[in-house]
Design an enzyme around this catalytic site. Structure first.
Site, PDB file in Angstrom:
ATOM      1  N   SER A  83     -12.203  29.725 -36.166  1.00  0.00           N
ATOM      2  CA  SER A  83     -12.663  29.145 -37.429  1.00  0.00           C
ATOM      3  C   SER A  83     -13.964  29.779 -37.909  1.00  0.00           C
ATOM      4  O   SER A  83     -14.807  30.172 -37.095  1.00  0.00           O
ATOM      5  CB  SER A  83     -12.875  27.644 -37.210  1.00  0.00           C
ATOM      6  OG  SER A  83     -13.639  27.108 -38.260  1.00  0.00           O
ATOM      7  N   TYR A  98     -16.585  20.723 -33.074  1.00  0.00           N
ATOM      8  CA  TYR A  98     -15.389  21.458 -33.495  1.00  0.00           C
ATOM      9  C   TYR A  98     -15.636  22.963 -33.343  1.00  0.00           C
ATOM     10  O   TYR A  98     -14.852  23.681 -32.726  1.00  0.00           O
ATOM     11  CB  TYR A  98     -15.054  21.120 -34.951  1.00  0.00           C
ATOM     12  CG  TYR A  98     -13.996  22.009 -35.560  1.00  0.00           C
ATOM     13  CD1 TYR A  98     -12.683  21.989 -35.088  1.00  0.00           C
ATOM     14  CD2 TYR A  98     -14.309  22.893 -36.592  1.00  0.00           C
ATOM     15  CE1 TYR A  98     -11.723  22.820 -35.637  1.00  0.00           C
ATOM     16  CE2 TYR A  98     -13.354  23.720 -37.151  1.00  0.00           C
ATOM     17  CZ  TYR A  98     -12.056  23.678 -36.661  1.00  0.00           C
ATOM     18  OH  TYR A  98     -11.100  24.512 -37.198  1.00  0.00           O
TER      19      TYR A  98
END
Ligand code: NAD
Length: 342
Positions: free
Chosen positions: A143, A168
């Site tokens: 990501s 995350y």
């Protein structure tokens, strides 16, 4: 060639499965169909792939698609190693694309354990299966959030990523480290893809385009963080899917300095100001947004911008969807799926 797609009921997974089937691959999809967001959307995506909700069991048995001969799906959680191993043992899987993960930056502040379970423990299970069953290429979703406090733009794969600002992001960074280890130790070819804000039809309800469309169509205010002073490298789903399939065909080889390991940014390389994104949505929906200006949220970054030159050079990746076209397609789908008022 047999391809396993994890997270197949998810936003990107759904589009990827459709594209791989169209390209003539034999595809097996798995997903735990969790309720992080509306499961009806996940079942509707599966239905579009010919997978009937009523036929999906909890024992990991594969369901044959009624529309696509080359597609089968099973409800499997990647944290359940025994079910995963059984699948690898029974199926002829050549390549794996791991999209299954607990996604979302903001939710990781509320429920960090869900991220460690799926994104760390589940990820190791997949690496182990890939190693044990001689998988030829393991492609996985990283990501843009791993760039964290990086201020230099555009973000390049060689920039330091030692300062994540959410759990995350930390789990995605750990994926890259673990993949490197397996590439080094077991010569497992791995490619990590750092996705930059993907949007389009069948999108994720926790992301800005869906949150905005939902609020705007029901006459509610939209939440605009950091008073709108944000930029995102919005990337249309079809461009992402094209990039993933190109990467899949192009396994990394070993060099003197690196094992069978690669990492790419995959974005549009054209950051969009949040307020411009909102105006584009307003035009596509024909609705003026009621803006609720809010401060910056913990865990968020102000700007993302992908330098995609490495991916362009390696696989001739060329994102081509203008924002107006992408948002129009998204809105068309949104209205047909949810209607104008929710
Ligand atoms: N959409 C984006 O803009 C974006 C940006 C950066 C990274 N990513 C990454 O790309 C991948 C796909 O994202 P998406 O937007 O399609 O998200 P999504 O939430 O729509 O899809 C992920 C799917 O994985 C499934 N899943 C979650 N945990 C699982 C587990 N333990 N076992 C099996 N299935 C599980 C979920 O049910 C879901 O259907 C994710 O890894 C995400 O972190 C997405």
């Amino acid at each position: 060639m047999g391809i396993l797609v994890t997270g197949a009921a998810g936003f990107i997974g759904f589009h990827l499965v459709r594209s791989l089937i169209d390209k003539g691959f034999d595809v097996v999809g798995i997903d735990n169909i969790n309720d992080y967001y509306d499961v009806r959307l996940k079942y509707a995506r599966l239905e579009k792939c010919g997978i009937n909700e009523q036929e999906i069991g909890n024992d990991g048995t594969l369901v044959q698609s009624s529309t696509f001969e080359r597609y089968r799906f099973a409800k499997i959680d990647i944290t359940e190693l025994s079910k995963l191993s059984k699948l690898f043992e029974q199926e002829k899987i050549d390549k794996v694309i791991n999209l299954a993960a607990q996604a979302g930056v903001r939710y990781s502040l509320e429920n960090p354990h869900a991220y460690v379970q799926s994104n760390v423990a589940g990820f190791v299970n997949l690496l182990e299966c890939c190693r044990q069953y001689g998988i030829k290429h393991f492609v996985y979703a990283s990501s843009s959030s791993i760039y964290g406090m990086n201020n230099k733009v555009p973000f390049s794969e060689t920039d330091p990523v030692e300062h994540p600002v959410s759990i995350y992001a930390a789990t995605k960074k750990s994926n890259e480290l673990m993949a490197h280890t397996y590439s080094h130790l077991y010569q497992l070819p791995t490619t990590g893809l750092r996705f930059f804000t993907v949007y389009g039809p069948w999108g994720r309800p926790d992301m800005a385009p869906m949150l905005f469309a939902s609020a705007m169509t029901s006459g509610k205010p939209i939440k605009v963080f950091n008073n709108g002073e944000m930029e995102r490298d919005f990337t249309y789903i079809a461009d992402i899917v094209e990039g993933i399939t190109k990467v899949l065909d192009n396994s990394p080889t070993a060099s003197e300095t690196r094992p069978f390991y690669r990492l790419f940014n995959i974005g549009n390389s054209q950051p969009i100001k949040l307020m411009d994104f909102i105006s584009t949505m307003e035009s596509a929906l024909g609705i003026k947004a009621d803006l609720k200006m809010l401060p910056m949220q913990n865990g968020d970054v102000k700007r993302t911008w992908a330098d995609t030159s490495t991916l362009e050079e390696t696989v001739d990746y060329k994102p081509s969807t203008p924002l107006e076209t992408g948002v129009r397609e998204f809105v068309k789908w949104y209205i047909s799926f949810y209607g104008k008022k929710q």
